[in-house]
Design a protein around this motif. Sequence first.
Motif, PDB file in Angstrom:
ATOM      1  N   TRP A 284      -1.057   2.638 -13.085  1.00 42.46           N
ATOM      2  CA  TRP A 284      -1.801   3.735 -12.475  1.00 42.46           C
ATOM      3  C   TRP A 284      -3.073   3.276 -11.776  1.00 42.46           C
ATOM      4  O   TRP A 284      -3.751   4.077 -11.145  1.00 42.46           O
ATOM      5  CB  TRP A 284      -2.088   4.824 -13.503  1.00 42.46           C
ATOM      6  N   GLU A 285      -3.389   1.988 -11.854  1.00 39.36           N
ATOM      7  CA  GLU A 285      -4.434   1.434 -10.987  1.00 39.36           C
ATOM      8  C   GLU A 285      -3.818   0.881  -9.703  1.00 39.36           C
ATOM      9  O   GLU A 285      -4.498   0.271  -8.894  1.00 39.36           O
ATOM     10  CB  GLU A 285      -5.219   0.349 -11.731  1.00 39.36           C
ATOM     11  N   MET A 286      -2.502   1.064  -9.585  1.00 36.97           N
ATOM     12  CA  MET A 286      -1.726   0.681  -8.406  1.00 36.97           C
ATOM     13  C   MET A 286      -1.633  -0.830  -8.236  1.00 36.97           C
ATOM     14  O   MET A 286      -1.576  -1.344  -7.114  1.00 36.97           O
ATOM     15  CB  MET A 286      -2.270   1.346  -7.131  1.00 36.97           C
ATOM     16  N   TYR A 287      -1.610  -1.534  -9.362  1.00 40.53           N
ATOM     17  CA  TYR A 287      -1.312  -2.959  -9.326  1.00 40.53           C
ATOM     18  C   TYR A 287       0.198  -3.132  -9.440  1.00 40.53           C
ATOM     19  O   TYR A 287       0.853  -2.499 -10.274  1.00 40.53           O
ATOM     20  CB  TYR A 287      -1.995  -3.702 -10.474  1.00 40.53           C
TER      21      TYR A 287
ATOM     22  N   TRP B 200      -3.686  -4.442   5.319  1.00 44.62           N
ATOM     23  CA  TRP B 200      -2.646  -4.761   4.343  1.00 44.62           C
ATOM     24  C   TRP B 200      -2.934  -4.017   3.047  1.00 44.62           C
ATOM     25  O   TRP B 200      -4.036  -3.573   2.783  1.00 44.62           O
ATOM     26  CB  TRP B 200      -2.573  -6.272   4.062  1.00 44.62           C
ATOM     27  N   GLY B 201      -1.892  -3.887   2.206  1.00 50.46           N
ATOM     28  CA  GLY B 201      -2.064  -3.306   0.887  1.00 50.46           C
ATOM     29  C   GLY B 201      -1.631  -1.857   0.826  1.00 50.46           C
ATOM     30  O   GLY B 201      -2.047  -1.042   1.651  1.00 50.46           O
TER      31      GLY B 201
ATOM     32  N   GLY C 234     -13.877  -5.742   9.568  1.00 50.45           N
ATOM     33  CA  GLY C 234     -14.429  -4.396   9.526  1.00 50.45           C
ATOM     34  C   GLY C 234     -14.712  -3.878   8.137  1.00 50.45           C
ATOM     35  O   GLY C 234     -15.055  -2.718   7.968  1.00 50.45           O
ATOM     36  N   GLY C 235     -14.541  -4.725   7.090  1.00 47.78           N
ATOM     37  CA  GLY C 235     -14.825  -4.296   5.730  1.00 47.78           C
ATOM     38  C   GLY C 235     -13.899  -3.202   5.231  1.00 47.78           C
ATOM     39  O   GLY C 235     -14.241  -2.424   4.353  1.00 47.78           O
ATOM     40  N   ILE C 236     -12.714  -3.104   5.809  1.00 45.77           N
ATOM     41  CA  ILE C 236     -11.780  -2.044   5.431  1.00 45.77           C
ATOM     42  C   ILE C 236     -11.262  -2.294   4.022  1.00 45.77           C
ATOM     43  O   ILE C 236     -10.899  -3.400   3.661  1.00 45.77           O
ATOM     44  CB  ILE C 236     -10.615  -1.977   6.436  1.00 45.77           C
ATOM     45  N   SER C 237     -11.219  -1.252   3.240  1.00 50.73           N
ATOM     46  CA  SER C 237     -10.903  -1.395   1.825  1.00 50.73           C
ATOM     47  C   SER C 237      -9.457  -1.049   1.528  1.00 50.73           C
ATOM     48  O   SER C 237      -8.891  -0.119   2.118  1.00 50.73           O
ATOM     49  CB  SER C 237     -11.826  -0.500   1.006  1.00 50.73           C
ATOM     50  N   LEU C 238      -8.898  -1.775   0.583  1.00 53.03           N
ATOM     51  CA  LEU C 238      -7.580  -1.453   0.071  1.00 53.03           C
ATOM     52  C   LEU C 238      -7.558  -0.049  -0.529  1.00 53.03           C
ATOM     53  O   LEU C 238      -6.530   0.634  -0.505  1.00 53.03           O
ATOM     54  CB  LEU C 238      -7.202  -2.496  -0.990  1.00 53.03           C
ATOM     55  N   ALA C 239      -8.714   0.375  -1.032  1.00 54.76           N
ATOM     56  CA  ALA C 239      -8.803   1.687  -1.676  1.00 54.76           C
ATOM     57  C   ALA C 239      -8.356   2.803  -0.730  1.00 54.76           C
ATOM     58  O   ALA C 239      -7.701   3.761  -1.148  1.00 54.76           O
ATOM     59  CB  ALA C 239     -10.231   1.939  -2.153  1.00 54.76           C
ATOM     60  N   LYS C 240      -8.705   2.703   0.549  1.00 53.76           N
ATOM     61  CA  LYS C 240      -8.343   3.742   1.508  1.00 53.76           C
ATOM     62  C   LYS C 240      -6.825   3.873   1.613  1.00 53.76           C
ATOM     63  O   LYS C 240      -6.286   4.982   1.647  1.00 53.76           O
ATOM     64  CB  LYS C 240      -8.946   3.428   2.871  1.00 53.76           C
ATOM     65  N   ASN C 241      -6.128   2.733   1.657  1.00 57.17           N
ATOM     66  CA  ASN C 241      -4.670   2.765   1.748  1.00 57.17           C
ATOM     67  C   ASN C 241      -4.045   3.396   0.516  1.00 57.17           C
ATOM     68  O   ASN C 241      -3.125   4.215   0.603  1.00 57.17           O
ATOM     69  CB  ASN C 241      -4.122   1.351   1.941  1.00 57.17           C
ATOM     70  N   LEU C 242      -4.534   3.001  -0.661  1.00 55.28           N
ATOM     71  CA  LEU C 242      -3.961   3.527  -1.898  1.00 55.28           C
ATOM     72  C   LEU C 242      -4.240   5.018  -2.046  1.00 55.28           C
ATOM     73  O   LEU C 242      -3.390   5.775  -2.523  1.00 55.28           O
ATOM     74  CB  LEU C 242      -4.505   2.747  -3.092  1.00 55.28           C
TER      75      LEU C 242
ATOM     76  N   HIS D 240     -13.040  10.881  -3.983  1.00 60.08           N
ATOM     77  CA  HIS D 240     -13.728  11.501  -2.844  1.00 60.08           C
ATOM     78  C   HIS D 240     -13.764  10.582  -1.617  1.00 60.08           C
ATOM     79  O   HIS D 240     -14.492  10.839  -0.672  1.00 60.08           O
ATOM     80  CB  HIS D 240     -15.142  11.900  -3.257  1.00 60.08           C
ATOM     81  N   LEU D 241     -12.954   9.525  -1.666  1.00 60.97           N
ATOM     82  CA  LEU D 241     -12.877   8.604  -0.534  1.00 60.97           C
ATOM     83  C   LEU D 241     -12.096   9.249   0.613  1.00 60.97           C
ATOM     84  O   LEU D 241     -11.084   9.918   0.403  1.00 60.97           O
ATOM     85  CB  LEU D 241     -12.169   7.322  -0.990  1.00 60.97           C
ATOM     86  N   SER D 242     -12.570   9.046   1.835  1.00 58.17           N
ATOM     87  CA  SER D 242     -11.847   9.564   2.997  1.00 58.17           C
ATOM     88  C   SER D 242     -10.676   8.640   3.313  1.00 58.17           C
ATOM     89  O   SER D 242     -10.830   7.422   3.414  1.00 58.17           O
ATOM     90  CB  SER D 242     -12.780   9.644   4.210  1.00 58.17           C
ATOM     91  N   ALA D 243      -9.489   9.225   3.471  1.00 58.30           N
ATOM     92  CA  ALA D 243      -8.300   8.432   3.794  1.00 58.30           C
ATOM     93  C   ALA D 243      -7.766   8.771   5.175  1.00 58.30           C
ATOM     94  O   ALA D 243      -6.645   8.405   5.518  1.00 58.30           O
ATOM     95  CB  ALA D 243      -7.225   8.665   2.743  1.00 58.30           C
ATOM     96  N   GLY D 244      -8.558   9.474   5.978  1.00 59.72           N
ATOM     97  CA  GLY D 244      -8.134   9.804   7.327  1.00 59.72           C
ATOM     98  C   GLY D 244      -7.224  11.017   7.377  1.00 59.72           C
ATOM     99  O   GLY D 244      -6.935  11.655   6.360  1.00 59.72           O
TER     100      GLY D 244
END
Length: 555
Positions: free
Chosen positions: A290-293, A342-343, A382-390, A414-418
């Motif tokens: 559930w941490e998406m590993y 990626w991710g 661009g410092g893009i995070s894997l968190a956004k994808n997940l 509360h992260l924006s995922a687009g």
Amino acid sequence: MRRKEKRLLQFAGLLIAALLFLPNVGLWSLYRDRVFDNSPDTVDGPGGIPPIQGLNHMRKVAQVGPDGVRRTDWHDYAAMRRDATRIGNGEQGKPFPLTETDQVDQAYRENGFNIYVSDRISLNRSLPDIRHEKCKQKLYAEKLPNTSIIIPFHNEGWSSLLRTVHSVLNRSPPQLIAEVILVDDFSDKDHLKVALEEYMTRMPKVRILRTKKREGLIRTRLLGAAAAKGEVITFLDSHCEANINWLPPLLDRIAQNRKTIVCPMIDVIDHDNFGYDTQAGDAMRGAFDWEMYYKRIPIPPEMQRDNPSEPFESPVMAGGLFAVDRKWFWELGGYDTGLEIWGGEQYEISFKVWMCGGRMEDIPCSRVGHIYRKYVPYKVPGGISLAKNLKRVAEVWMDEYGEYVYQRRPEYRHLSAGDMTLQKELRNRLNCKSFKWFMSEVAWDLPKHYPPVEPPAAAWGEIRNMGSGMCMEIKHFVSGSPIRLENCVKGRGEVGWSHGQDKSLYHPVSNSCIDSSPSERRVFMNSCDPSSLSQQWLFERTNATVLEHFNRGTN
């Protein structure tokens, strides 16, 4: 006169003997070819490759199965025989003998693996045939779809990239390779410019595409897929080595059901010495927590097969090595273009194919080696995070189960995922099933490894006191922990609870339930026991219709 008659009789005798003897020589030769050359040898050949029917067997076996499909032996025995005789650095997949000079940090800095060793190993090196014995006897459909092999790369090492291409071309039936597409994701290394273009002129099936800016792995794969002409798309990473007869087992499953995504067994090429071996445990199901590993779990007893060479279902794929019918890939919308660099893409494509009418299998008779880097040698732009994808995957595909992700990764909540409108419309258009269906029908064995997986059946969230505005939580995640009130912090997993159909009040972070001791008039946390009346609680009123709509994600 008598002398001439005697010579004539001798000549006639020789002629008669020849007429009788020579046909038998021919019959003996035919018998020898059919019986001795095709009989199984008793000793393994060089490199552990059985001579079989082995390496001496050059005839293509074909048969028509009960389904009316004509199947054939796709092995290239001449190539296998050549490989079996190769000796040298890294041949037969053996580790390269390292010296201290070979292991300097600079060797890993640009690629995350030892490029010095890679450069000292042949681009056409031989590999050990580590398949199950039954794989070596399998026949596959005589008529298989062809495929476009897509290999994205960014600043890949020269020898590792070329070895990938050589292994694909050397160990694939030529008629099954429509093309090999190398997609350069804005590399800035000189050896990947003119030198690569010139080298590939000798390989007419290989073409190179280049992005105009750094796009990342996901969109680079999409660029290659959009340009592909083959009936099937096969994705590989740029530091792989395809093993013996790897391609027909993949294409055969797609020929039987075009909505099947298939993955080879991914073997390990050591990042230090380039030794070739299986992963720990070898054939295992792809899974996640559930941490998406990404996880690999044993094939459950319920799925154990008498024949370990047979394909088996897997809930999720490892990542970048798989084959899919080209039209089906685009019917599924390809990859979500909102995923960055990626991710998370392996979850997105896995959930999508299962929930939207397809299936996914791992194929034990198809093996491809992969270098697992010591570390990622380049920065994500661009410092893009894997968190956004997940977060995006959880919001589009995981329904109420996304709550479990947020409980373990509260920073995602509360992260924006687009904008996910198009992806949600795609899901509706394909009439995809729920994630609860996926968990119960496809990933049903995960609860044994990573509880909890069953989402709350009735309600979930915070248990908030209306007078004080404080929330129930526990401080220590052990049985017997007291329950107390603390300030509510939105998104903090410790204040998350669920109320299930078994009437338990469950705390997902600690994987425990509220228990009671009526004699002591207290409540506390304890290991969940569905049969225990002391752990069962009731709400006075619930609105089942509202809850049902909420679970479905409808208004």
